[in-house]
Enzyme design. Structure first.
Site, PDB file in Angstrom:
ATOM      1  N   GLU A 100       0.927  -1.126   0.057  1.00  0.00           N
ATOM      2  CA  GLU A 100      -0.002   0.056   0.088  1.00  0.00           C
ATOM      3  C   GLU A 100       0.910   1.309   0.126  1.00  0.00           C
ATOM      4  OE1 GLU A 100      -2.484   1.651  -0.642  1.00  0.00           O
ATOM      5  OE2 GLU A 100      -4.241   1.131   0.802  1.00  0.00           O
ATOM      6  N   ASP A 101       0.348   2.249  -0.552  1.00  0.00           N
ATOM      7  CA  ASP A 101       0.993   3.664  -0.666  1.00  0.00           C
ATOM      8  C   ASP A 101       1.399   4.288   0.730  1.00  0.00           C
ATOM      9  OD1 ASP A 101      -1.702   4.170  -0.708  1.00  0.00           O
ATOM     10  OD2 ASP A 101      -1.403   5.794  -2.495  1.00  0.00           O
ATOM     11  N   ASP A 104      -3.667   5.325   6.171  1.00  0.00           N
ATOM     12  CA  ASP A 104      -4.257   6.720   6.966  1.00  0.00           C
ATOM     13  C   ASP A 104      -5.108   6.399   7.903  1.00  0.00           C
ATOM     14  OD1 ASP A 104      -5.738   9.076   6.998  1.00  0.00           O
ATOM     15  OD2 ASP A 104      -4.905   9.581   5.293  1.00  0.00           O
ATOM     16  N   PHE A 153      -1.852  15.985   3.830  1.00  0.00           N
ATOM     17  CA  PHE A 153      -2.194  15.254   2.533  1.00  0.00           C
ATOM     18  C   PHE A 153      -0.961  15.567   1.602  1.00  0.00           C
ATOM     19  CE2 PHE A 153      -4.154  14.526  -1.406  1.00  0.00           C
ATOM     20  CZ  PHE A 153      -5.077  13.683  -1.129  1.00  0.00           C
ATOM     21  N   ARG A 166       0.574  11.838  -9.519  1.00  0.00           N
ATOM     22  CA  ARG A 166       1.149  10.552  -9.433  1.00  0.00           C
ATOM     23  C   ARG A 166       2.519  10.669  -9.750  1.00  0.00           C
ATOM     24  NH1 ARG A 166      -2.642   7.238  -7.550  1.00  0.00           N
ATOM     25  NH2 ARG A 166      -4.722   7.538  -8.074  1.00  0.00           N
TER      26      ARG A 166
END
Length: 177
Positions: A100-101, A104, A153, A166
C-alpha cells in the site's frame, strides 16, 4: 487542475529510493527460502511496488487489487470502502504481502486484510511506504513501513489528488492557497 495550490517538498527522491532498498532487503531476509505473492493496492501503490519488487531477492508473483474510499475532488475519505477490481489468483497457502502507498485511517487496509485473510494464505503482512498513525480509525498496523508521517495530505510517487501528481518522483505536501 486549477492553480489554487502549491507543493511543499517533503520526502526527497533519494530518501525514497534508500528506504525502498531497505524494505526490499528486510522482506528478502524474512522470506529467504520462501516464495512471495505481492498484492498491490491500485492506484497509489503501483510506483512503490514496481521499485520494491526489484529490490526483493526471493521468487515472487504480483497481482493488483483496486478499492476506493474517496468521493470526488476531496482530500477526505468517505469511510466507505468499495472493491473495484479483485486479484486474479487464489491465495491459499501463499505468503502474501499487501503493498500500500499509505496507511491513513486504516479503514481500507482493515477491509482488505479481512477480504484476503479469508482466502487462507500461509502468511499475511502489510508493507506501506507511508504511515500516518494520527489519523487511524481502525486497529491495523503494517509490518513493513517506509516513513511515519504527520497528518498532512501528500502527493507524488504514486499518491494523487483527484488523479494528479502521481508522476512526481518525490513526495510533497499539497497546500491550498
Amino acid at each position: 487542475m486549477k492553480e489554487n495550490y502549491y507543493l511543499e517538498p517533503f520526502i526527497k527522491k533519494e530518501d525514497i529510493q534508500k528506504k525502498v532498498k531497505e524494505l526490499g532487503k528486510m522482506i528478502s531476509e524474512d522470506y529467504r527460502g520462501e516464495e512471495l505473492f505481492l498484492v498491490g493496492v491500485l492506484k497509489g501503490s503501483w510506483i512503490f511496488m514496481a521499485d520494491l519488487v526489484r529490490e526483493i531477492e526471493v521468487p515472487l508473483e504480483v497481482s493488483f487489487i483496486s478499492v476506493s474510499s474517496y468521493v470526488g475532488e476531496t482530500t477526505k475519505t468517505s469511510g466507505v470502502v468499495r472493491l473495484l477490481c479483485d486479484i486474479d489468483k487464489p491465495l491459499s497457502n501463499k505468503n502474501v504481502i499487501l503493498v500500500e502507498d499509505i496507511v491513513d485511517t486504516g479503514l481500507t487496509l482493515s477491509y482488505l486484510k479481512k477480504l484476503l485473510e479469508v482466502r487462507k494464505p500461509k502468511s499475511f503482512k502489510i508493507c506501506a511506504l507511508l504511515d500516518k498513525p494520527e489519523r487511524r480509525m481502525a486497529d491495523i498496523k503494517a509490518e513493513y513501513v517506509g516513513f511515519t508521517i504527520p497528518d498532512e495530505f501528500v502527493v507524488g510517487y504514486g499518491l494523487d489528488y483527484n488523479g494528479y501528481f502521481r508522476n512526481l518522483p518525490e513526495i510533497s505536501i499539497l497546500r491550498f492557497k
